[in-house]
Design an enzyme around this catalytic site. Structure first.
Site, PDB file in Angstrom:
ATOM      1  N   LYS A 103       0.842  -1.195   0.000  1.00  0.00           N
ATOM      2  CA  LYS A 103       0.000   0.000   0.000  1.00  0.00           C
ATOM      3  C   LYS A 103       0.875   1.242   0.000  1.00  0.00           C
ATOM      4  CE  LYS A 103      -3.904   2.086   2.498  1.00  0.00           C
ATOM      5  NZ  LYS A 103      -4.833   1.952   3.652  1.00  0.00           N
TER       6      LYS A 103
ATOM      7  N   SER B 184      -9.586   2.146   2.850  1.00  0.00           N
ATOM      8  CA  SER B 184      -8.694   2.875   1.951  1.00  0.00           C
ATOM      9  C   SER B 184      -7.709   1.976   1.204  1.00  0.00           C
ATOM     10  CB  SER B 184      -7.901   3.932   2.739  1.00  0.00           C
ATOM     11  OG  SER B 184      -7.109   3.329   3.748  1.00  0.00           O
TER      12      SER B 184
ATOM     13  N   SER C 196      -9.950  -0.232   7.112  1.00  0.00           N
ATOM     14  CA  SER C 196      -9.437  -0.056   5.756  1.00  0.00           C
ATOM     15  C   SER C 196      -8.757  -1.269   5.144  1.00  0.00           C
ATOM     16  CB  SER C 196      -8.467   1.128   5.716  1.00  0.00           C
ATOM     17  OG  SER C 196      -9.166   2.334   5.871  1.00  0.00           O
TER      18      SER C 196
END
Length: 474
Positions: free
Chosen positions: A74, A149, A173
């Site tokens: 990420k 996210s 997330s």
């Protein structure tokens, strides 16, 4: 194109040991798949040195399951010499000079980072639509969101672009996009994995975690990520353990609680029905399942808004155009530089949260809102502790619905928080939570089941998760 990345990692490792394939083959396959499915927009930056790094690994290490395995990261986790943007214009050209602790651990295992995955800007959102680079798409239906996210990491795993990915979880997330895309995602106990090198959103909530296709592979990846880190003062000092050790053990005798709030009208009937079916399956196999009342769960979103926005406004004050990142041009004073840099460098959602957070922390408001929220958060943790006095695990749906359209609810900032209503309480209590795929809707979109455990008891979560995963076709 070869299909090695469709295999379980243990099988891939076996092929590497036998020298039937090489790490270069795996990296090339990952790159080929990423290129073929670039319309998913799962990645922001690719590691152009990945093939070279794979070539330089040397002899296969038979006792290292992760040797030569591609992984996606990420884009809010710092990677030395590899662009880290947090999906923001503010860091569009930022090249870090050091690695996050988890990246050091990954490199020690000789895994190959293939790229940095798309996400909500500074992890603020539940759809990944706040990304400066555009939203990633759901591999099951490219007109739908991948969640957020950690939407890019979730899409990457769901589309078999890599076997492993890292995400971060501040208010769901990892687990929420895992539910929307039909993969396995773990938010570990707060402090279990070092946050050093994770670009901070809300420091008292943020936690890095693994995203995979299977429960066992999730536990195997967690094995190499954990550990005390002197560079992170919130890092927990826990003895090393094997998180796979309970997988395959009988679940008979386990006691599971399901909060009534998790099965209320906020959850779609389709998802609730799938949960009820799993309850029958568990009871048939000797698991005690009770429905319980839990206070404060309905306050989780409000608490999250106060605590997370307050901490975000503080953490993002460092992005001012002075030390690193974007700096506005054509300014005549320092104050104008600060103002214009932040105005142009941040997206609307980030600016909204900074402004609200600044208000919440200003003057007496800090006591009225933030301190009060922390007090109620402590009460919520005690409520979880109370349930865990009688039960081993807590179970429920991960999301209230399946993924919705990329163009739906665009102008509704509250929807971003309500998407996470079932996952936020876990972050508030600092507990571990795992999403596993539960089923698919009539429209063929996946949704997940969430298993919540006691602090530092990820092994029991994986035990039940693997059992349910194996019983999907029962």
């Amino acid at each position: 194109m070869s299909n090695y990345l469709d295999l379980e990692v243990e099988k891939i490792h076996e092929l590497l040991v036998k020298k039937e394939i090489t790490p270069v083959d795996l990296v090339k396959e990952a790159r080929s798949r990423i290129e073929e499915q670039k319309d998913l927009n799962a990645f922001i930056t690719l590691n152009e040195k990945a093939i070279e790094e794979a070539e330089n690994l040397g002899e296969v290490e038979e006792d290292n399951l992760f040797f030569g395995i591609p992984i996606a990261i990420k884009d809010n986790i710092i990677t030395k010499d590899l662009r880290t943007t947090c999906a923001s214009k503010m860091l569009e050209n930022f090249i870090p000079i050091y690695d996050a602790t988890v990246i050091e651990k990954i490199k020690k295992q000789k895994m190959i980072i293939v790229g940095k995955t798309n996400m909500d800007e500074f992890a603020m959102g539940s759809t990944s639509r706040t990304s400066y680079f555009g939203a990633p798409k759901n591999p099951h239906d490219k007109t739908k969101i991948a969640g957020g996210s950690s939407g890019g990491s979730a899409a990457c795993i769901a589309a078999h672009l890599t076997s492993f990915a890292l995400g971060s979880d501040t208010g769901g997330s990892i687990r929420q996009p895992a539910s929307y895309t039909g993969i396995v995602g773990m938010k570990p106990t707060y402090g279990r994995i070092s946050r050093y090198g994770l670009v901070a959103f809300a420091s008292s909530l943020d936690q890095i975690g693994p995203m995979t296709r299977t429960v066992k592979e999730n536990a195997q990846l967690l094995n190499i990520l954990v550990g005390k880190d002197e560079k992170d003062l919130t890092s927990a000092d826990q003895e090393k353990e094997d998180f796979t050790r309970k997988i395959g053990q009988s679940v008979e005798g386990l006691k599971v609680a399901i909060p009534n709030y998790f099965m209320s009208d906020i959850v779609s009937e389709e998802i609730k029905e799938a949960i009820y079916e799993k309850v029958k399956f568990l009871e048939k196999n000797g698991v005690t399942v009770d429905y319980v009342e839990m206070k404060y769960l309905d306050k989780a979103v409000t608490l999250y808004q106060i605590i997370a926005m307050g901490e975000a406004s503080s953490n993002l004050a460092r992005f001012d155009g002075v030390r690193y990142g974007f700096r506005a041009d054509d300014v005549t004073s320092v104050e104008e530089m600060y103002t214009k840099t932040r105005q142009l460098g941040f997206g609307d959602e980030v600016k909204r949260r900074i402004m609200v957070g600044s208000y919440l922390l200003s003057g007496e408001n800090a006591k009225i809102y933030y301190d009060k929220a922390l007090s109620i958060r402590d009460d919520m943790k005690k409520e979880f502790d109370h349930v865990f006095e009688s039960y081993d695990l807590i179970l429920g749906p991960t999301t209230t619905t399946t993924a919705y359209g990329l163009e739906e609810n665009v102008d509704d900032p509250m929807k971003s928080f309500l998407d996470d209503v079932l996952v936020i309480p876990v972050n508030m209590a600092g507990l571990p939570g795992l999403n596993i795929p539960l089923g698919k809707s009539k429209s063929n979109l996946p949704f997940g089941l969430q298993i919540i455990g006691k602090a530092f008891d990820e092994a029991t979560i994986y035990q039940l998760g693997a059992f349910l995963e194996g019983g999907q076709n029962e």
